[in-house]
Write an enzyme that holds these catalytic residues in place. Structure first.
Site, PDB file in Angstrom:
ATOM      1  N   ILE A   1       2.874  -1.175   1.785  1.00 42.26           N
ATOM      2  CA  ILE A   1       3.320   0.208   1.977  1.00 42.26           C
ATOM      3  C   ILE A   1       3.374   0.436   3.504  1.00 42.26           C
ATOM      4  O   ILE A   1       2.609   1.196   4.079  1.00 42.26           O
ATOM      5  CB  ILE A   1       2.424   1.225   1.252  1.00 42.26           C
ATOM      6  CG1 ILE A   1       0.928   0.931   1.445  1.00 42.26           C
ATOM      7  CG2 ILE A   1       2.751   1.231  -0.225  1.00 42.26           C
ATOM      8  CD1 ILE A   1       0.032   1.995   0.816  1.00 42.26           C
ATOM      9  N   HIS A   2       4.344  -0.255   4.114  1.00 36.93           N
ATOM     10  CA  HIS A   2       4.452  -0.374   5.563  1.00 36.93           C
ATOM     11  C   HIS A   2       4.289   0.959   6.295  1.00 36.93           C
ATOM     12  O   HIS A   2       3.475   1.095   7.211  1.00 36.93           O
ATOM     13  CB  HIS A   2       5.826  -0.956   5.930  1.00 36.93           C
ATOM     14  CG  HIS A   2       6.220  -2.165   5.156  1.00 36.93           C
ATOM     15  ND1 HIS A   2       5.715  -3.410   5.411  1.00 36.93           N
ATOM     16  CD2 HIS A   2       7.097  -2.317   4.125  1.00 36.93           C
ATOM     17  CE1 HIS A   2       6.259  -4.291   4.586  1.00 36.93           C
ATOM     18  NE2 HIS A   2       7.100  -3.651   3.795  1.00 36.93           N
ATOM     19  N   ASP A   3       5.111   1.942   5.918  1.00 33.19           N
ATOM     20  CA  ASP A   3       5.159   3.190   6.672  1.00 33.19           C
ATOM     21  C   ASP A   3       3.862   3.982   6.577  1.00 33.19           C
ATOM     22  O   ASP A   3       3.500   4.707   7.508  1.00 33.19           O
ATOM     23  CB  ASP A   3       6.332   4.050   6.191  1.00 33.19           C
ATOM     24  CG  ASP A   3       7.676   3.421   6.494  1.00 33.19           C
ATOM     25  OD1 ASP A   3       7.746   2.568   7.407  1.00 33.19           O
ATOM     26  OD2 ASP A   3       8.661   3.770   5.822  1.00 33.19           O
TER      27      ASP A   3
ATOM     28  N   THR B   1       1.459  -4.978   8.497  1.00 32.65           N
ATOM     29  CA  THR B   1       1.682  -4.299   7.213  1.00 32.65           C
ATOM     30  C   THR B   1       1.708  -5.265   6.040  1.00 32.65           C
ATOM     31  O   THR B   1       1.396  -4.884   4.912  1.00 32.65           O
ATOM     32  CB  THR B   1       2.974  -3.469   7.242  1.00 32.65           C
ATOM     33  OG1 THR B   1       4.103  -4.328   7.420  1.00 32.65           O
ATOM     34  CG2 THR B   1       2.938  -2.445   8.359  1.00 32.65           C
TER      35      THR B   1
ATOM     36  N   GLU C   1      10.280  -6.299  -2.690  1.00 34.29           N
ATOM     37  CA  GLU C   1       9.555  -6.799  -1.520  1.00 34.29           C
ATOM     38  C   GLU C   1       9.284  -8.296  -1.619  1.00 34.29           C
ATOM     39  O   GLU C   1       9.110  -8.969  -0.612  1.00 34.29           O
ATOM     40  CB  GLU C   1       8.235  -6.039  -1.338  1.00 34.29           C
ATOM     41  CG  GLU C   1       8.405  -4.665  -0.716  1.00 34.29           C
ATOM     42  CD  GLU C   1       8.682  -4.728   0.773  1.00 34.29           C
ATOM     43  OE1 GLU C   1       8.594  -5.825   1.352  1.00 34.29           O
ATOM     44  OE2 GLU C   1       8.983  -3.670   1.363  1.00 34.29           O
TER      45      GLU C   1
END
Length: 312
Positions: free
Chosen positions: A238-240, A195, A229
């Site tokens: 935008i990891h998720d 990510t 971040e």
């Protein structure tokens, strides 16, 4: 369409993820459940309602999950990254409020699993407390989960809440160990290693903001989130959303089957995910770990913008 449940702690990147899931033609969003995490449970629940309302998915049942870890209490939250309201200080841009909660998260998830005629995809993009409780209390439903996609951990690049630990796993390491080490549900783990490569820049965010009200609201979270971040003003993860894209379109990310262990000690390594790259031991449980090698990160970034920019 594959049935999908999203367990989430909104959260800026969770908002992007829910926007992906809301109208993806490949999946049928059957439920959303809120868990503590980036902010406290009442706030994550309200944020989930805001997002479902804005996304026109008031038909999706919302469950209320755990408000604390399984064993050891933690007061650590991520307001410095996501803002006190969990949505980058601009929560008022998201709405109207969607459905009132339909009950406890475990009951909502169990209802979907128990009534589905097809294997269900469960995307867990917050602390794994709800998933661990489900698998511990309703082991009869485990076989109904066709695939578990988890955003969490870091297996080589360092952590974002400690030198080695990633926030979701660190928030409840005992739950993470139960899910990633002790269970046998087919699992894909999307860690920071990947990510942090699929970041978006100012031009990407500007294009998203110009796409419509949903894109504008998502992009408005950038100021607090980018600063929190700590990757630089022009590099926002935008990891998720990356994990949700894999849940929606399996095979988007390149994965390697690895045995993992989660540090549940109370020392400085707490919450660290250790991946064993020496090869699978006979009978050992593996999870599919998504890594940058073999993943077309530019294509992932482009796909996210295309899907998020065609909302409403």
């Amino acid at each position: 369409m594959a049935p999908l449940i999203v367990d989430t702690d909104p959260g800026v990147d969770d908002a992007y993820a829910l926007a992906l899931a809301a109208h993806a033609p490949e999946v049928d969003l059957r439920a959303v459940t809120a868990v503590f995490g980036n902010v406290d449970l009442p706030t994550t629940t309200t944020n989930a309602r805001r997002l479902l309302g804005m996304l026109g998915r008031g038909d999706v049942p919302l469950g209320v999950g755990a408000d604390r870890p399984l064993i050891h209490p933690t007061t650590g939250r991520a307001a410095d990254v996501h803002g006190d309201d969990g949505l980058g200080g601009v929560a008022e841009r998201f709405g109207p409020l969607g459905p009132e909660p339909a009950g406890r998260a475990l009951d909502v998830i169990a209802r979907v699993l128990g009534t589905s005629t097809e294997p269900v995809v469960l995307a867990a993009i917050g602390p794994l407390t709800d998933v661990a409780l489900l698998l511990a209390t309703r082991p009869d439903l485990a076989e109904r989960i066709g695939r578990l996609v988890v955003m969490g951990g870091s297996v080589g690049v360092g952590g974002n809440v400690s030198p080695a630990a990633e926030f979701n796993v660190w928030s409840d390491p005992e739950a993470a160990r139960r899910v990633l080490v002790e269970e046998r549900v087919p699992t894909t783990l999307v860690p920071l290693d990947l990510t942090h490569e699929v970041t978006v820049d100012r031009a990407w965010l500007d294009a998203l903001a110009a796409s419509g009200p949903v894109g504008e609201a998502l992009a408005a979270t950038r100021t607090v989130y980018a600063r929190g971040e700590g990757l630089g003003e022009d590099r926002v993860p935008i990891h998720d959303a990356v994990a949700l894209l894999e849940a929606i379109v399996p095979g988007t990310l390149a994965t390697v089957p690895l045995e993992v262990e989660v540090d549940t000690s109370l020392g400085p390594g707490r919450g660290t995910v250790h991946a064993d790259r020496r090869g699978r031991a006979p009978g050992g449980r593996t999870v599919d770990v998504a890594l940058p090698d073999g993943t077309d990160v530019d294509a992932v970034r482009a796909a996210l913008l295309e899907r998020l920019g065609t909302h409403m």
